[in-house]
Design a protein around this motif. Sequence first.
Motif, PDB file in Angstrom:
ATOM      1  N   LEU A 129       0.839  -1.201   0.000  1.00 38.82           N
ATOM      2  CA  LEU A 129       0.000   0.000   0.000  1.00 38.82           C
ATOM      3  C   LEU A 129       0.872   1.249   0.000  1.00 38.82           C
ATOM      4  CD1 LEU A 129      -2.998  -0.624   2.396  1.00 38.82           C
ATOM      5  CD2 LEU A 129      -2.963  -0.516  -0.072  1.00 38.82           C
ATOM      6  N   GLU A 159       3.837   1.361  -1.201  1.00 37.36           N
ATOM      7  CA  GLU A 159       4.469   1.418  -2.516  1.00 37.36           C
ATOM      8  C   GLU A 159       3.497   1.974  -3.545  1.00 37.36           C
ATOM      9  OE1 GLU A 159       5.899  -2.552  -3.045  1.00 37.36           O
ATOM     10  OE2 GLU A 159       7.656  -2.140  -1.808  1.00 37.36           O
ATOM     11  N   ALA A 160       2.238   1.528  -3.466  1.00 38.09           N
ATOM     12  CA  ALA A 160       1.233   2.017  -4.404  1.00 38.09           C
ATOM     13  C   ALA A 160       1.075   3.521  -4.257  1.00 38.09           C
ATOM     14  CB  ALA A 160      -0.099   1.312  -4.164  1.00 38.09           C
ATOM     15  N   VAL A 161       1.039   3.974  -3.017  1.00 34.21           N
ATOM     16  CA  VAL A 161       0.824   5.398  -2.773  1.00 34.21           C
ATOM     17  C   VAL A 161       2.057   6.191  -3.215  1.00 34.21           C
ATOM     18  CG1 VAL A 161       1.613   6.076  -0.469  1.00 34.21           C
ATOM     19  CG2 VAL A 161      -0.723   6.520  -1.142  1.00 34.21           C
ATOM     20  N   ASP A 162       3.217   5.554  -3.146  1.00 30.44           N
ATOM     21  CA  ASP A 162       4.456   6.173  -3.623  1.00 30.44           C
ATOM     22  C   ASP A 162       4.393   6.368  -5.133  1.00 30.44           C
ATOM     23  OD1 ASP A 162       6.624   7.208  -2.448  1.00 30.44           O
ATOM     24  OD2 ASP A 162       7.814   5.370  -2.399  1.00 30.44           O
ATOM     25  N   GLY A 170       1.969   9.053  -6.318  1.00 29.04           N
ATOM     26  CA  GLY A 170       2.368  10.444  -6.139  1.00 29.04           C
ATOM     27  C   GLY A 170       2.284  10.971  -4.728  1.00 29.04           C
ATOM     28  N   ALA A 171       1.894  10.130  -3.777  1.00 28.79           N
ATOM     29  CA  ALA A 171       1.791  10.621  -2.404  1.00 28.79           C
ATOM     30  C   ALA A 171       3.072  10.282  -1.655  1.00 28.79           C
ATOM     31  CB  ALA A 171       0.587  10.009  -1.710  1.00 28.79           C
ATOM     32  N   SER A 172       4.153  10.995  -1.964  1.00 31.76           N
ATOM     33  CA  SER A 172       5.396  10.655  -1.284  1.00 31.76           C
ATOM     34  C   SER A 172       5.652  11.586  -0.114  1.00 31.76           C
ATOM     35  CB  SER A 172       6.561  10.687  -2.267  1.00 31.76           C
ATOM     36  OG  SER A 172       6.437  11.804  -3.103  1.00 31.76           O
ATOM     37  N   HIS A 173       4.853  12.641   0.029  1.00 37.37           N
ATOM     38  CA  HIS A 173       4.981  13.520   1.193  1.00 37.37           C
ATOM     39  C   HIS A 173       4.543  12.744   2.439  1.00 37.37           C
ATOM     40  CE1 HIS A 173       4.480  16.900   3.853  1.00 37.37           C
ATOM     41  NE2 HIS A 173       5.079  17.665   2.964  1.00 37.37           N
ATOM     42  N   ILE A 175       3.063  13.557   5.080  1.00 39.51           N
ATOM     43  CA  ILE A 175       1.695  13.855   5.528  1.00 39.51           C
ATOM     44  C   ILE A 175       0.690  13.076   4.679  1.00 39.51           C
ATOM     45  CG2 ILE A 175      -0.059  15.670   5.698  1.00 39.51           C
ATOM     46  CD1 ILE A 175       2.109  17.590   6.489  1.00 39.51           C
ATOM     47  N   ASP A 176       0.936  13.034   3.355  1.00 44.63           N
ATOM     48  CA  ASP A 176       0.042  12.288   2.471  1.00 44.63           C
ATOM     49  C   ASP A 176       0.056  10.807   2.801  1.00 44.63           C
ATOM     50  OD1 ASP A 176      -1.136  14.175   0.794  1.00 44.63           O
ATOM     51  OD2 ASP A 176       0.753  14.448  -0.261  1.00 44.63           O
ATOM     52  N   ARG A 177       1.266  10.277   3.010  1.00 44.01           N
ATOM     53  CA  ARG A 177       1.370   8.850   3.328  1.00 44.01           C
ATOM     54  C   ARG A 177       0.605   8.544   4.606  1.00 44.01           C
ATOM     55  NH1 ARG A 177       5.883   6.141   1.060  1.00 44.01           N
ATOM     56  NH2 ARG A 177       6.378   5.037   2.970  1.00 44.01           N
ATOM     57  N   LEU A 207      -1.940  10.333   5.907  1.00 45.72           N
ATOM     58  CA  LEU A 207      -3.386  10.525   5.752  1.00 45.72           C
ATOM     59  C   LEU A 207      -4.018   9.482   4.839  1.00 45.72           C
ATOM     60  CD1 LEU A 207      -3.727  14.392   5.480  1.00 45.72           C
ATOM     61  CD2 LEU A 207      -4.392  12.921   7.381  1.00 45.72           C
ATOM     62  N   LYS A 208      -3.270   9.038   3.809  1.00 42.67           N
ATOM     63  CA  LYS A 208      -3.871   8.128   2.831  1.00 42.67           C
ATOM     64  C   LYS A 208      -3.767   6.668   3.253  1.00 42.67           C
ATOM     65  CE  LYS A 208      -4.968  11.300  -0.115  1.00 42.67           C
ATOM     66  NZ  LYS A 208      -6.330  11.790   0.014  1.00 42.67           N
ATOM     67  N   VAL A 209      -2.724   6.317   3.971  1.00 42.15           N
ATOM     68  CA  VAL A 209      -2.544   4.900   4.307  1.00 42.15           C
ATOM     69  C   VAL A 209      -2.528   4.662   5.824  1.00 42.15           C
ATOM     70  CG1 VAL A 209      -1.090   2.870   4.041  1.00 42.15           C
ATOM     71  CG2 VAL A 209      -1.305   4.476   2.162  1.00 42.15           C
TER      72      VAL A 209
END
Lengths: 300, 388
Positions: A194, A196-199, A202-205, A207-209, A211-213
């Motif tokens: 998950l 890796e998918a988010v990476d 485009g969510a490499s920040h 905070i994004d990682r 919040l999203k995962v």
Amino acid sequence: MNAVAAQITRQQWIERFAGLGFAAPAFILLVLTNLAPLAALASLSFTNYELGALNFSFVGLKNFSTALHDPVIRRSVTNTLLYVAIVVPGGVLISLFVAILIHQRKRTRSLYEVIYFLPVTSTLIAMATMWQFLLHPTLGLINQTLKGLGFAGTAFLSEPRLAIPTLAAIGIWQLVGFNMVLFLAGLSAIPRDLYEAVDIDGASHPIDRFLKVTWPMLGPTTMFVTVTTFITAFKIFDTVAVMTRGGPGGASEVLLYAIYLEGFQYFHMSYAATLTLVFLAFTLVFSVLQTFILDRRVHY
Amino acid sequence: MAGVTLRGIGKAFGDTAVLNNIDLDIADGEFLTLVGPSGCGKSTLLRIIAGLESQDRGSVSISGNSVDHLRPHERRIAMVFQNYALYPHMSVFDNIALPLTMTRLNLFERLPLMCHLSLRRRRVMAEIAREVRAVAEQLRIESFFHRRPGQLSGGQRQRVALGRAMVRHPQAFLMDEPLSNLDAKLRVHMRGELTELHARLGVTMIYVTHDQIEAMTMSDRLAVMDHGDILQLGTPADVYERPANIAVAQFIGSPAINLFPARVGPGGQVELLGRTLPIDTRNAPAAELTIGVRPEAMRIGDGPCAVTCRFRRRENLGSESILHFDLVASPEVAVLCRIDNDTPIPEGEVTLAFEPRDCHVFDNEGRRIEVESRNAASRDVRRASEVR
């Protein structure tokens, strides 16, 4: 034909009794250890029984109305709620933060785990002595440090405004290790792909990682940790009993300590029973609310 | 759309070398499959291309530009994972939209609650919704837009994962065993869909699988890998008909190829269990050889190329059967023969014959030797699709 029918009923009877038989030990245990004492407690709260008294009479809701107008109880409830309001967010968020930091360590992870878990394994009564020393207005390490940094010394436990926040800080210190272990278990269960998918998406920040995962995937853990922290915080007793005894001037009186005083110091058993019911009602209402509200927003 | 170039890629985990000096050129729009047994390094290679793993040596270029310093999303590639890696707490729509929201909204607009303060966000989201819908229509998943991945079947999840990959119009698709979690029937179906998708989008696809059937049926070219090396790179027909070494010959083709120990005879011809075969091996570097014959090239009967076997058992596949034999001369060597079901089943000792042109000759190190067979007729071109 009749024989067959009889056979079936006999079979059904056996099954019914077997079912009841298997459920019975758990049920009996529940009645003996939970339901019966609770019923006794409830009936006690409608009397004026005092420990050692030879007779008592039913007084209806008098105990409840006394409690409602008792300034000590009001103060205790407010203080307990304030304590809970500090310990629950603090204990949950700090332990989550610590867990995320430790989870990323590789070699030093177990070392940090042990360090943070130590307060959980130690008895709070013994640790309270240590805290009392640390917080001592003149000799304590904390005040020495504050003075060294140029701040004015503070009497943490004898300043009415600071008594509950200080106890809350100690409460958080004690809880963080345990909650951290739960969060670490939750973090380990998040599938690596998950992230890796988010990476790749485009969510490499960080905070994004998060919040999203991390945060959504920790939902069930967070709910469990919040509810248990809440219940533990509501049961604040030992630090108050050892360090402040409700002082200064009632500034750190809490519900469980008030029950203890009423029941075991003043021997007002019926009044203590009433307060215990109030205490139970608080825990129940909050747990149910949390479970229902959070449950709907948590993904499993 | 872009080609992918790998130069001298090396990778080790601790003391274990996983990839040794991999060079690979993948053309624009090509469907290339990395195939090999588990642990051969194919997934690691894919993850290095994606940027999820960093190589110890060598460089990766996409469209001629080095991407070694770029983070995965900056490489503009999409990846489909074995377990799909869908976000379980998001709806199908949000899963597909995520790559677009990540690139088109700024951090402030992505924060919960804060996002409602942005006016631009609404406009961008409408645009994203339009694009997500377009992709979903292609994959026929718009009917379960509001469901969560947990409520979908394996095939539907697979489509959502594809949708999430397609929506950003990547330069290349990377797929890590995307079909291995599906049941056999669905796998065959999705194989077809992926091939059609590739034809329609015309985008470079790099596909990792341990399943040789997927590799053979879908790819333009395949790279057979083992122990961190590319053993052979070629079209499916190439790899099947002219395996570069024993490992490739054994890996590609099902049932597996028959291997017989043989040697170079006095006249420079192959000697197999006392028989001299009409195969010239003047360029054999060593006396010890291995002869490989595919089960579909064996037939019951005698001829210049033949081995004597003892019948063991028959596997009925419906339209055809696979017969299992032992070599009489050395019973530990198993021999397989694929026959039509109207051929009578033999008993006891049988002679199995094959054509010299169907022999693959390997030297004592397992490398292929080019040989001339005496009756070298035109090679029968076996279609790759014949392999099952």
